[in-house]
Design a protein around this motif. Structure first.
Motif, PDB file in Angstrom:
ATOM      1  N   HIS A 151      -7.006   1.717  -7.636  1.00 51.32           N
ATOM      2  CA  HIS A 151      -6.476   1.229  -6.349  1.00 51.32           C
ATOM      3  C   HIS A 151      -6.434   2.369  -5.340  1.00 51.32           C
ATOM      4  O   HIS A 151      -6.100   3.502  -5.690  1.00 51.32           O
TER       5      HIS A 151
ATOM      6  N   ASP B 252      -2.205   8.699  -8.195  1.00 46.95           N
ATOM      7  CA  ASP B 252      -1.835   7.273  -8.066  1.00 46.95           C
ATOM      8  C   ASP B 252      -2.255   6.744  -6.700  1.00 46.95           C
ATOM      9  O   ASP B 252      -1.409   6.461  -5.862  1.00 46.95           O
TER      10      ASP B 252
ATOM     11  N   GLU C 257      -1.936  -2.448  -4.571  1.00 43.53           N
ATOM     12  CA  GLU C 257      -1.413  -2.421  -5.949  1.00 43.53           C
ATOM     13  C   GLU C 257       0.094  -2.216  -5.933  1.00 43.53           C
ATOM     14  O   GLU C 257       0.840  -2.813  -6.713  1.00 43.53           O
ATOM     15  N   GLU C 258       0.541  -1.335  -5.042  1.00 41.22           N
ATOM     16  CA  GLU C 258       1.960  -0.950  -5.020  1.00 41.22           C
ATOM     17  C   GLU C 258       2.845  -2.031  -4.403  1.00 41.22           C
ATOM     18  O   GLU C 258       2.415  -2.767  -3.510  1.00 41.22           O
TER      19      GLU C 258
ATOM     20  N   TRP D 186       5.298  10.799 -11.241  1.00 42.91           N
ATOM     21  CA  TRP D 186       5.042   9.391 -10.915  1.00 42.91           C
ATOM     22  C   TRP D 186       6.048   8.825  -9.894  1.00 42.91           C
ATOM     23  O   TRP D 186       7.256   8.929 -10.092  1.00 42.91           O
ATOM     24  N   HIS D 187       5.517   8.263  -8.822  1.00 43.02           N
ATOM     25  CA  HIS D 187       6.293   7.629  -7.744  1.00 43.02           C
ATOM     26  C   HIS D 187       7.312   8.568  -7.094  1.00 43.02           C
ATOM     27  O   HIS D 187       8.324   8.099  -6.553  1.00 43.02           O
TER      28      HIS D 187
END
Ligand SMILES: [Zn+2]
Length: 338
Positions: A123, A138, A178-179, A303-304
């Motif tokens: 993505h 990501d 995607e998010e 992540w995030h």
């Protein structure tokens, strides 16, 4: 009296047998391919080497759906295919509106008349929060890897067509949305993949997918583990595992300190064979498509968080996944039934 000629014949037969037995269990990375990686990786996927062929650095911006940065990346991807490919790649733009946002999935297909396809996907959108979130792993790095792999397979297709099965084609998918915008839920996430899976089901493309490969959270620093998740994709995981073994023996393996990420003997997720990590593969997996989900478990610590940026990417790991995907795709295109 010993018959020398018979000994020689037996020895040759023995060598042929050993070669065959050895060859069936061991993957080897072709010298020609290694030369290609040597010539192109530093130019095209470098974290520092700024030049017009670099396909990674342009992704070092926010990419929230519908924003001008997202539009920039969309046109960047399209320019890349228009300007660098030798073969005609078919372009499919899947555009739609949902929850007040405009989304655009981008799909490029090599050999669109093929009966069966290997799909490679990632993505390109980035999270709305935290503000300024880049999403290096990501999924900026996975998208750049897909561009690199596309050019590689394009060259193989031009120069080595005899070794490509004519019934096989490749689809490269860049998913939007995607998010989640607020909190992850069935309706606030996977906007692009849900839309494309539905469209492909109506068009009959779903049945043509041999393997759906999704790269996510790939390319970050640290040592990660990527387990095998689904029984239907396990054969492909094993092939990739063998490719990784061969990769670790090359000079590029040294760049990753020979850390092994795949493990075909760790079968915890495989025994459950369930959707435990919701991601862009889910809408396709639910329709019975064989999936190879390439995502570390546990997720890398950035992540995030705002730290998932280009400073936390790892050159060795990015090179590794570019090589693994090139090898994997070339093998699948040459020997689809193995
Ligand atoms: Zn994410």
């Amino acid at each position: 009296m010993v018959n020398n000629r018979n000994i020689l014949v037996n020895w040759i037969l023995c060598c042929i047998f050993l070669r065959t037995a050895w060859g069936s269990s061991k993957y080897e990375i072709d010298e020609f391919n290694l030369k290609y990686y040597n010539l192109t990786l530093d130019k095209e996927l470098s974290l520092v080497n700024k030049n017009e062929d670099n396909v990674l650095l342009p992704f070092n911006i926010t990419r929230v759906p519908g924003t001008k940065e997202s539009l920039f990346i969309q046109s960047y991807i399209q320019k890349y295919y228009n300007n660098t490919m030798e073969n005609d790649w078919d372009l499919e733009i899947d555009q739609f509106e949902a929850s007040g946002y405009n989304f655009t999935n981008i799909v490029y297909t090599l050999n669109p008349d093929a009966k069966r396809f290997v799909v490679l996907s990632a993505h390109y959108d980035s999270k709305l929060e935290p503000k300024g979130f880049i999403g290096g792993m990501d999924s900026a790095a996975p998208c750049a890897i897909l561009l690199y792999v596309s050019r590689f397979i394009d060259q193989v297709y031009s120069q080595d067509k005899l070794n490509i099965d004519g019934e096989m084609g490749v689809k490269i998918v860049f998913f939007d949305g995607e998010e989640a915008f607020k909190e992850w839920s069935d309706t606030d996430s996977l906007y692009g993949s849900r839309h494309l899976a539905k469209k492909w089901a109506q068009e009959g493309v779903i049945e043509q997918i041999e393997t759906f490969v999704l790269l996510d959270l790939i390319g970050s620093e640290g040592n990660h583990t990527i387990p095998t998740y689904y029984r239907k994709g396990h054969k492909q995981y094993r092939l990739l595992n063998d490719i990784e073994d061969a990769f670790l023996q090359t000079v590029y393996g040294e760049q990753t300190k020979k850390h092994k990420e795949l493990n075909k003997r760790e079968r915890g997720f495989l025994s459950m064979n369930q959707l435990l990590i919701d991601d862009d593969h889910a809408p396709f997996w639910r329709q019975g498509v064989p999936v190879l989900h390439l995502i570390p478990n546990p997720f890398p610590p950035v992540w995030h968080t705002i730290d998932d940026d280009f400073h936390h990417l790892d050159q060795g790991n990015i090179n590794k996944w570019a090589i693994l995907m090139c090898e994997y795709l070339q093998t699948r295109m040459a020997f689809p039934n193995e």
